[in-house]
Design a protein around this motif. Sequence first.
Motif: not given
Length: 114
Positions: A32-35, A55-56, A100-101
Motif C-alpha cells: 500500500r502506497s499513499n496513492k 490500482s494504476r 487492506v481489509k
Amino acid sequence: MLTKRERRLKIKKRVRKNISGTPERPRLTVFRSNKQIYAQVIDDVEGKTIAASDSRGITEKLPKKEVAAQVGEAVAKKAMDAGVKSVVFDRNGYLYHGRVKELADAARKAGLDF
C-alpha cells in the motif's frame, strides 16, 4: 522511537518468519502506497508471481477503499484463472484495517479461500 516505516518492517519480518507460500497454497501479499495499492499471489518455493493486480489501471475517480476492493476482485479472478483456490494472506506489516481489509474481503467474495 521507531518511524512508521521501521515499525512496519519490524512487524513484516515477524509475520514473514511464520508465513510462506507453497505451490498448493501461495501467499497473497499487499503493498500500500499513499496513492496506489498492489496485490500479488506468490509461490515462495519457486520464487514466482502467479497473479498480480494494482490500482494504476483504474482510471475512474473512486474512494481508495473502493479501488482496493476492485484490486482484490481482480487479483482473485487472475489467481482463480491460474488454478489457485486457497491462499495465505500476508498483510505485509500493515494493520488489517481500511484498504487492506477491503482488498482481502473483496478477494474472499470473489472466491479465494483464506
